[in-house]
Motif scaffolding. Sequence first.
Motif, PDB file in Angstrom:
ATOM      1  N   GLY A   5     105.688 100.844  36.107  1.00  0.00           N
ATOM      2  CA  GLY A   5     106.661 101.333  37.175  1.00  0.00           C
ATOM      3  C   GLY A   5     107.008 100.350  38.059  1.00  0.00           C
ATOM      4  N   ASP A   6     106.871  98.955  37.596  1.00  0.00           N
ATOM      5  CA  ASP A   6     107.221  97.807  38.374  1.00  0.00           C
ATOM      6  C   ASP A   6     108.395  97.326  37.820  1.00  0.00           C
ATOM      7  N   GLY A   7     109.336  96.679  38.415  1.00  0.00           N
ATOM      8  CA  GLY A   7     110.595  96.060  37.674  1.00  0.00           C
ATOM      9  C   GLY A   7     111.561  95.393  38.750  1.00  0.00           C
ATOM     10  N   PHE A   8     112.374  94.637  38.328  1.00  0.00           N
ATOM     11  CA  PHE A   8     113.657  94.053  39.139  1.00  0.00           C
ATOM     12  C   PHE A   8     114.727  93.676  38.353  1.00  0.00           C
ATOM     13  N   VAL A   9     115.756  92.933  38.864  1.00  0.00           N
ATOM     14  CA  VAL A   9     117.051  92.422  38.220  1.00  0.00           C
ATOM     15  C   VAL A   9     116.902  91.231  38.026  1.00  0.00           C
ATOM     16  N   ALA A  10     117.559  90.873  36.948  1.00  0.00           N
ATOM     17  CA  ALA A  10     117.539  89.446  36.207  1.00  0.00           C
ATOM     18  C   ALA A  10     118.848  89.200  35.700  1.00  0.00           C
ATOM     19  N   ASN A  11     119.044  87.747  36.221  1.00  0.00           N
ATOM     20  CA  ASN A  11     120.393  87.291  35.400  1.00  0.00           C
ATOM     21  C   ASN A  11     120.200  86.672  34.006  1.00  0.00           C
ATOM     22  N   ALA A  12     121.005  87.492  32.913  1.00  0.00           N
ATOM     23  CA  ALA A  12     120.709  87.104  31.532  1.00  0.00           C
ATOM     24  C   ALA A  12     120.685  85.563  31.349  1.00  0.00           C
ATOM     25  N   ASP A  13     121.439  84.864  31.924  1.00  0.00           N
ATOM     26  CA  ASP A  13     121.433  83.287  31.966  1.00  0.00           C
ATOM     27  C   ASP A  13     119.886  82.596  32.238  1.00  0.00           C
ATOM     28  N   GLU A  14     119.277  83.253  33.093  1.00  0.00           N
ATOM     29  CA  GLU A  14     117.818  82.919  33.479  1.00  0.00           C
ATOM     30  C   GLU A  14     116.728  83.100  32.309  1.00  0.00           C
ATOM     31  N   LEU A  15     117.227  84.174  31.379  1.00  0.00           N
ATOM     32  CA  LEU A  15     116.276  84.493  30.558  1.00  0.00           C
ATOM     33  C   LEU A  15     116.319  83.506  28.908  1.00  0.00           C
ATOM     34  N   LEU A  16     117.311  82.871  28.999  1.00  0.00           N
ATOM     35  CA  LEU A  16     117.398  82.134  27.747  1.00  0.00           C
ATOM     36  C   LEU A  16     116.345  81.138  27.754  1.00  0.00           C
ATOM     37  N   ALA A  17     115.634  80.779  26.529  1.00  0.00           N
ATOM     38  CA  ALA A  17     114.632  80.130  26.267  1.00  0.00           C
ATOM     39  C   ALA A  17     114.969  78.803  25.339  1.00  0.00           C
ATOM     40  N   GLN A  18     114.614  77.599  25.420  1.00  0.00           N
ATOM     41  CA  GLN A  18     114.824  76.575  24.547  1.00  0.00           C
ATOM     42  C   GLN A  18     113.879  76.360  23.260  1.00  0.00           C
ATOM     43  N   THR A  19     112.594  76.960  23.446  1.00  0.00           N
ATOM     44  CA  THR A  19     111.778  76.911  22.188  1.00  0.00           C
ATOM     45  C   THR A  19     111.244  78.232  21.901  1.00  0.00           C
ATOM     46  N   LYS A  20     110.665  78.263  20.612  1.00  0.00           N
ATOM     47  CA  LYS A  20     110.014  79.288  19.994  1.00  0.00           C
ATOM     48  C   LYS A  20     109.201  80.094  20.690  1.00  0.00           C
TER      49      LYS A  20
END
Length: 745
Positions: free
Chosen positions: A617-632
């Motif tokens: 029941g915990d959560g928050f708002v995130a910007n999609a650009d902050e979720l991109l990962a550069q590695t596997k």
Amino acid sequence: MSESADEPDHPSPALAEPLRRAIGERYLTYALSTIMNRALPDARDGLKPVHRRILYAMRELRLSSAGGYRKSAKISGDVMGNYHPHGDSAIYDAMARLAQDFSIRYPLVDGQGNFGSIDGDNPAAARYTEARLTAAAEALMDGLTEDAVDFRDNYDGTLQEPVVLPAAFPNLLANGSSGIAVGMATNIPPHNIDELLGACLHLLKTPDARDETLMSYVQGPDFPTGGVIVEPPASMAEAYRTGRGAFRLRARWEIEELGRGQWQVVVTEIPYQVQKSKLIERLAELIQLKKIPILADVRDESAEDVRVVLEPRSRTVDADVLMGMLFRNSDLEVRFSMNMNVLIDGRTPKVCSLKDVLRAFLDHRRDVLLRRSRHRLGKIDARLHILEGYIVAFLNLDRVIETIRTEDEPKPVMMAEFDLTETQAEAILNMRLRSLRRLEEMELRRERDELTEERAGLMDLLGSEELQWQRIAAELKEVRKTFGKNSPGGARRSEIAEAKAVAEVPVEAMIEREPVTVVCSKMGWIRAMKGHVAADQPLKFKDGDEGRFAIHAETTDKLLLLGSNGRVYTLPVTSLPGGRGMGEPVRLMVDLPNEADITALRIHRKGQKLLLASTAGDGFVANADELLAQTKAGKQVLNVKAPAAAALCKTIDGDHVAVVGENRKMLVFPLTELPEMARGKGVRLQKYKDGGMSDATTLTLETGLSWTDPAGRTRTERDLSEWVGKRAGSGRMAPRGFPRDNRFN
């Protein structure tokens, strides 16, 4: 009862030693042995003990650069038996490296046979190859017979070996070195002898020369495989000043025109210590995974020289952009780290600057000069002493012959009659009859005068530091003529250049934009089918598997995959397998643990706001650009602690958040009460006594909340005032007709 019987049973003081101290002392001894006898080179001759012993053993076998070859097995056997009591394979590997012109700038061993290749092939067995010394190796050992350096007993005390070689040129920098000891390491790139000797000569003229001035002579490393060094001059100067740094080294390439506007890139030199076969494999992998879409093919057309052909996807491709991407994604560009950690005087490990290393070499050359001069002086004195006796014998030749013929013991008679020493009398008696013809007074006096003059010169040399440095400068100039830039293989191979600024081109701009349907099964098998497949079209899956996600996307898109562990992984659509088969497991593409499930799969949209929440029941708002990962490995975004898991990742569309728990209680609260974060646990969305969160969504309060009932009809609850409250409240039972699975859609 005896007195000793009353004493406590304590161990002997000699055996009582704390474990910490015992281990510490023994490990320190091992560490020092590794540092001094195995891993770090000597600043004076630039060699480690194994290399020094190999060269000395080959010299003892009389394997000169102008002579014949001997089997490598014989050489490594002699080295192991006489000087280096370690494995013969380790000795042979070290010797083979000294013969590889792609590993060492100035080879010290001249190999005949298969000594390995730049592709990473191993040398043939020692019984099949042969070797001898090179001229460079002989220059390192010039003066060994003239007491130029100290000798020590070998490991069993039956022979003598040199502590260090005389070294006619700064081999430490010329051929470089690398090694790992206990708590320290060294890595020194090779350099050009002509430039090093130029810096040495300048240092002789100006002992307090600055490092920046020496850099005008030593432009930078000179790797045996060539390449282009694109490290900024300021960075290189700092590296040589401190002894630590790194150099960016690129492959050398050129454009080859094929006619009719067609062209290809040909790589003619690859970076130092890069195996060509592995480089080709990496380039082929980039093509297969479509990480560089503008690269169509790679071919290895190498024979004696390196020739790697890179074929662009089309003639409109910019060659600089293509190579810029390859430099970033493959070993066509490497970073060579420099750590000039060496043994000063063979004892003290120290990270040295360029000036320190050259100064250590010059000081060593002075010691060698003084020792050779004193040795020569002793030889001259002994010869002059003999010549004085010969002159006396010549002046009294008849009497000498008569004495030898008539006396039973001629030596004491001659010594008494002509005032000769025992050495002089012994030399006269040991002369052969044929030598009598050489006993000419003029000849003897000429040799005596020449030696006397040479002796005076040596005395002047030993008494004047200025003359000593002048002699060293003359010797370095002779070495420069032999191994300098005008000699075979002496010209600089690595070019010093400035890295071209290549405009960043997004990968999406180079991918052909096509519609695809990304299909991911429940078991995690993913594929990209051409075109946008209709939702009602039946799809095939493996036995026991079924569909879970079907997303209409384009080849230029990136997918965000949220795992139940709270990590977000990035999947470029262009790298997904085609839709002809069943696809491939997504766990082969990203490092999603086996115990983690796929929670959500969605297309990344730039600047999009997303709602992330966990089953707790915990959560928050995130910007999609902050979720991109550069590695596997992905990126940890939502922090969860078992048994809780990541539950959802949904697009935010509205001004309120609706949450429903497993207890079917629903709560609606303003979106402004949720923080926007890049990573974390988030804040409490809804409070539960039992169970956890089932689902959450966003909505516009004025429009109301809509859902689909079991009959497929859309129902809307417009008046939500009964459920609106503060974030983290318990909420009230969901509206009548709300889905039994507690899902909003």
